[in-house]
Motif scaffolding. Structure first.
Motif, PDB file in Angstrom:
ATOM      1  N   PHE A  50       0.800  -1.215   0.000  1.00  0.00           N
ATOM      2  CA  PHE A  50       0.000   0.000   0.000  1.00  0.00           C
ATOM      3  C   PHE A  50       0.838   1.273   0.000  1.00  0.00           C
ATOM      4  O   PHE A  50       0.334   2.335  -0.333  1.00  0.00           O
ATOM      5  CB  PHE A  50      -0.939  -0.006   1.213  1.00  0.00           C
ATOM      6  CG  PHE A  50      -2.115  -0.922   1.020  1.00  0.00           C
ATOM      7  CD1 PHE A  50      -3.287  -0.462   0.454  1.00  0.00           C
ATOM      8  CD2 PHE A  50      -2.035  -2.253   1.380  1.00  0.00           C
ATOM      9  CE1 PHE A  50      -4.360  -1.309   0.265  1.00  0.00           C
ATOM     10  CE2 PHE A  50      -3.106  -3.106   1.194  1.00  0.00           C
ATOM     11  CZ  PHE A  50      -4.281  -2.642   0.630  1.00  0.00           C
ATOM     12  N   GLU A  51       2.103   1.190   0.384  1.00  0.00           N
ATOM     13  CA  GLU A  51       2.931   2.378   0.483  1.00  0.00           C
ATOM     14  C   GLU A  51       3.812   2.594  -0.743  1.00  0.00           C
ATOM     15  O   GLU A  51       4.337   3.664  -0.936  1.00  0.00           O
ATOM     16  CB  GLU A  51       3.808   2.302   1.728  1.00  0.00           C
ATOM     17  CG  GLU A  51       3.004   2.367   3.019  1.00  0.00           C
ATOM     18  CD  GLU A  51       3.876   2.211   4.243  1.00  0.00           C
ATOM     19  OE1 GLU A  51       5.109   2.082   4.072  1.00  0.00           O
ATOM     20  OE2 GLU A  51       3.338   2.211   5.352  1.00  0.00           O
ATOM     21  N   LYS A  52       4.008   1.559  -1.565  1.00  0.00           N
ATOM     22  CA  LYS A  52       4.861   1.685  -2.736  1.00  0.00           C
ATOM     23  C   LYS A  52       4.058   1.442  -4.009  1.00  0.00           C
ATOM     24  O   LYS A  52       3.065   0.725  -4.010  1.00  0.00           O
ATOM     25  CB  LYS A  52       6.029   0.695  -2.660  1.00  0.00           C
ATOM     26  CG  LYS A  52       7.002   0.994  -1.525  1.00  0.00           C
ATOM     27  CD  LYS A  52       8.232   0.096  -1.595  1.00  0.00           C
ATOM     28  CE  LYS A  52       9.242   0.456  -0.509  1.00  0.00           C
ATOM     29  NZ  LYS A  52      10.471  -0.369  -0.612  1.00  0.00           N
ATOM     30  N   ILE A  53       4.522   2.073  -5.076  1.00  0.00           N
ATOM     31  CA  ILE A  53       3.856   1.896  -6.359  1.00  0.00           C
ATOM     32  C   ILE A  53       4.904   1.530  -7.410  1.00  0.00           C
ATOM     33  O   ILE A  53       6.087   1.859  -7.267  1.00  0.00           O
ATOM     34  CB  ILE A  53       3.098   3.170  -6.780  1.00  0.00           C
ATOM     35  CG1 ILE A  53       4.060   4.345  -6.920  1.00  0.00           C
ATOM     36  CG2 ILE A  53       2.013   3.510  -5.798  1.00  0.00           C
ATOM     37  CD1 ILE A  53       3.390   5.594  -7.423  1.00  0.00           C
ATOM     38  N   PRO A  54       4.492   0.845  -8.462  1.00  0.00           N
ATOM     39  CA  PRO A  54       5.439   0.408  -9.491  1.00  0.00           C
ATOM     40  C   PRO A  54       6.076   1.588 -10.214  1.00  0.00           C
ATOM     41  O   PRO A  54       5.449   2.634 -10.399  1.00  0.00           O
ATOM     42  CB  PRO A  54       4.567  -0.417 -10.445  1.00  0.00           C
ATOM     43  CG  PRO A  54       3.352  -0.776  -9.657  1.00  0.00           C
ATOM     44  CD  PRO A  54       3.130   0.369  -8.711  1.00  0.00           C
ATOM     45  N   LEU A  55       7.328   1.420 -10.608  1.00  0.00           N
ATOM     46  CA  LEU A  55       8.040   2.451 -11.353  1.00  0.00           C
ATOM     47  C   LEU A  55       8.888   1.782 -12.420  1.00  0.00           C
ATOM     48  O   LEU A  55       9.670   0.879 -12.139  1.00  0.00           O
ATOM     49  CB  LEU A  55       8.929   3.274 -10.421  1.00  0.00           C
ATOM     50  CG  LEU A  55       9.809   4.328 -11.113  1.00  0.00           C
ATOM     51  CD1 LEU A  55       8.934   5.399 -11.772  1.00  0.00           C
ATOM     52  CD2 LEU A  55      10.759   4.967 -10.116  1.00  0.00           C
ATOM     53  N   VAL A  68       8.483   1.989  -5.562  1.00  0.00           N
ATOM     54  CA  VAL A  68       9.032   3.054  -4.733  1.00  0.00           C
ATOM     55  C   VAL A  68       7.926   3.749  -3.953  1.00  0.00           C
ATOM     56  O   VAL A  68       6.753   3.694  -4.327  1.00  0.00           O
ATOM     57  CB  VAL A  68       9.781   4.114  -5.585  1.00  0.00           C
ATOM     58  CG1 VAL A  68      10.950   3.486  -6.319  1.00  0.00           C
ATOM     59  CG2 VAL A  68       8.834   4.781  -6.578  1.00  0.00           C
ATOM     60  N   GLU A  69       8.309   4.409  -2.887  1.00  0.00           N
ATOM     61  CA  GLU A  69       7.361   5.235  -2.149  1.00  0.00           C
ATOM     62  C   GLU A  69       7.033   6.466  -2.992  1.00  0.00           C
ATOM     63  O   GLU A  69       7.924   7.041  -3.624  1.00  0.00           O
ATOM     64  CB  GLU A  69       7.962   5.670  -0.815  1.00  0.00           C
ATOM     65  CG  GLU A  69       8.170   4.525   0.161  1.00  0.00           C
ATOM     66  CD  GLU A  69       8.702   5.014   1.491  1.00  0.00           C
ATOM     67  OE1 GLU A  69       8.784   6.243   1.680  1.00  0.00           O
ATOM     68  OE2 GLU A  69       9.043   4.159   2.329  1.00  0.00           O
ATOM     69  N   PRO A  70       5.793   6.884  -3.021  1.00  0.00           N
ATOM     70  CA  PRO A  70       5.400   8.034  -3.848  1.00  0.00           C
ATOM     71  C   PRO A  70       6.159   9.313  -3.514  1.00  0.00           C
ATOM     72  O   PRO A  70       6.306  10.184  -4.355  1.00  0.00           O
ATOM     73  CB  PRO A  70       3.907   8.186  -3.543  1.00  0.00           C
ATOM     74  CG  PRO A  70       3.481   6.833  -3.090  1.00  0.00           C
ATOM     75  CD  PRO A  70       4.646   6.268  -2.341  1.00  0.00           C
ATOM     76  N   LEU A 112      13.923  18.113  -7.119  1.00  0.00           N
ATOM     77  CA  LEU A 112      12.581  18.697  -7.176  1.00  0.00           C
ATOM     78  C   LEU A 112      11.593  17.832  -7.950  1.00  0.00           C
ATOM     79  O   LEU A 112      10.428  18.203  -8.103  1.00  0.00           O
ATOM     80  CB  LEU A 112      12.637  20.086  -7.828  1.00  0.00           C
ATOM     81  CG  LEU A 112      13.439  21.159  -7.099  1.00  0.00           C
ATOM     82  CD1 LEU A 112      13.348  22.480  -7.858  1.00  0.00           C
ATOM     83  CD2 LEU A 112      12.944  21.332  -5.678  1.00  0.00           C
ATOM     84  N   SER A 113      12.065  16.690  -8.427  1.00  0.00           N
ATOM     85  CA  SER A 113      11.216  15.809  -9.223  1.00  0.00           C
ATOM     86  C   SER A 113      11.002  14.495  -8.481  1.00  0.00           C
ATOM     87  O   SER A 113      11.966  13.840  -8.076  1.00  0.00           O
ATOM     88  CB  SER A 113      11.874  15.535 -10.581  1.00  0.00           C
ATOM     89  OG  SER A 113      11.110  14.631 -11.349  1.00  0.00           O
ATOM     90  N   LEU A 114       9.750  14.121  -8.289  1.00  0.00           N
ATOM     91  CA  LEU A 114       9.460  12.837  -7.656  1.00  0.00           C
ATOM     92  C   LEU A 114       9.782  11.711  -8.635  1.00  0.00           C
ATOM     93  O   LEU A 114       9.545  11.832  -9.836  1.00  0.00           O
ATOM     94  CB  LEU A 114       7.994  12.763  -7.245  1.00  0.00           C
ATOM     95  CG  LEU A 114       7.545  13.728  -6.148  1.00  0.00           C
ATOM     96  CD1 LEU A 114       6.043  13.618  -5.933  1.00  0.00           C
ATOM     97  CD2 LEU A 114       8.285  13.463  -4.857  1.00  0.00           C
ATOM     98  N   ALA A 115      10.300  10.634  -8.120  1.00  0.00           N
ATOM     99  CA  ALA A 115      10.663   9.511  -8.977  1.00  0.00           C
ATOM    100  C   ALA A 115       9.463   9.023  -9.789  1.00  0.00           C
ATOM    101  O   ALA A 115       9.582   8.728 -10.985  1.00  0.00           O
ATOM    102  CB  ALA A 115      11.228   8.372  -8.126  1.00  0.00           C
ATOM    103  N   VAL A 116       8.291   8.969  -9.154  1.00  0.00           N
ATOM    104  CA  VAL A 116       7.097   8.437  -9.833  1.00  0.00           C
ATOM    105  C   VAL A 116       6.623   9.344 -10.965  1.00  0.00           C
ATOM    106  O   VAL A 116       5.870   8.904 -11.837  1.00  0.00           O
ATOM    107  CB  VAL A 116       5.947   8.218  -8.827  1.00  0.00           C
ATOM    108  CG1 VAL A 116       6.304   7.134  -7.835  1.00  0.00           C
ATOM    109  CG2 VAL A 116       5.591   9.518  -8.109  1.00  0.00           C
TER     110      VAL A 116
END
Length: 207
Positions: A50-55, A68-70, A112-116
């Motif tokens: 629930f805390e991580k999403i596919p990347l 990764v975590e959002p 400044l950019s989120l990985a997701v």
């Protein structure tokens, strides 16, 4: 005496009732997947679900599929997950440029950019510029003109310099300085950095 002995028992019974009621309510409201995870002692995997999403992204021409975590930034993902330590963490507020990387060919402050936000994109870090043992022309020019002193800002400077040439902002030293102003060099090697960029741009070398 009997009445005084009875009061604590009544209180205990009431507390027990409330505890049991709360537990029953919690179980009733808990999704079945959560209960199954608990039964299988899979608390960590459940939290991760629930805390991580596919990347999925490509870094230095290598494809990566992970979760990764959002909230993790592209900078932290590159450094902590992929162990690409060339991209430096400076101010962590997008003001120093030490974390500059290329995203689909454009320079970006990775702090400044989120990985997701980079799902499916192509990332190039300082480690991806050289062709094996052969340095990128901009890297070679930085060495030739001593465009770095302590070296901490150098990866970000080089990445921005490559982008500066690609963007066509090398018509004058003033223009180069303007479009490199987002990268801070505490050692003050700015003139040498500009010299390196001028050489690459005038030499007709593909940056």
């Amino acid at each position: 005496m009997q009445s005084s002995d009875k009061k604590p028992n009544q209180g205990d019974s009431r507390r027990d009732f409330l505890k049991k009621s709360s537990l029953i309510t919690a179980i009733a409201l808990t999704p079945s997947v959560a209960l199954k995870a608990a039964e299988n002692q899979a608390d960590e995997r459940f939290a991760e679900l629930f805390e991580k999403i596919p990347l999925n992204l490509t870094v230095n021409n290598k494809a990566y599929k992970t979760s990764v975590e959002p909230r993790i930034t592209l900078l932290d993902y590159l450094r902590e997950e992929l162990h690409l330590m060339g991209t430096k963490k400076g101010c962590d507020h997008g003001q120093c440029g030490a974390c500059t990387v290329h995203v689909n060919g454009e320079r970006v402050n990775s702090c400044l950019s989120l990985a997701v936000m980079n799902e499916g994109k192509k990332i190039t870090t300082i480690e991806g510029l050289a062709n094996g043992e052969e340095l990128h022309p901009m890297q070679a020019a930085f060495i030739k003109h001593d465009g770095f002193q302590c070296g901490y800002c150098t990866p970000g400077q080089v990445m921005s310099a490559v982008a500066c040439v690609k963007e066509g902002h090398t018509n004058s030293r003033a223009e180069i300085s303007e479009y490199m102003s987002g990268n801070i060099c505490r050692c003050g090697a700015y003139p040498n950095i500009v010299d390196a960029i001028v050489e690459v741009s005038k030499g007709g070398t593909k940056a």
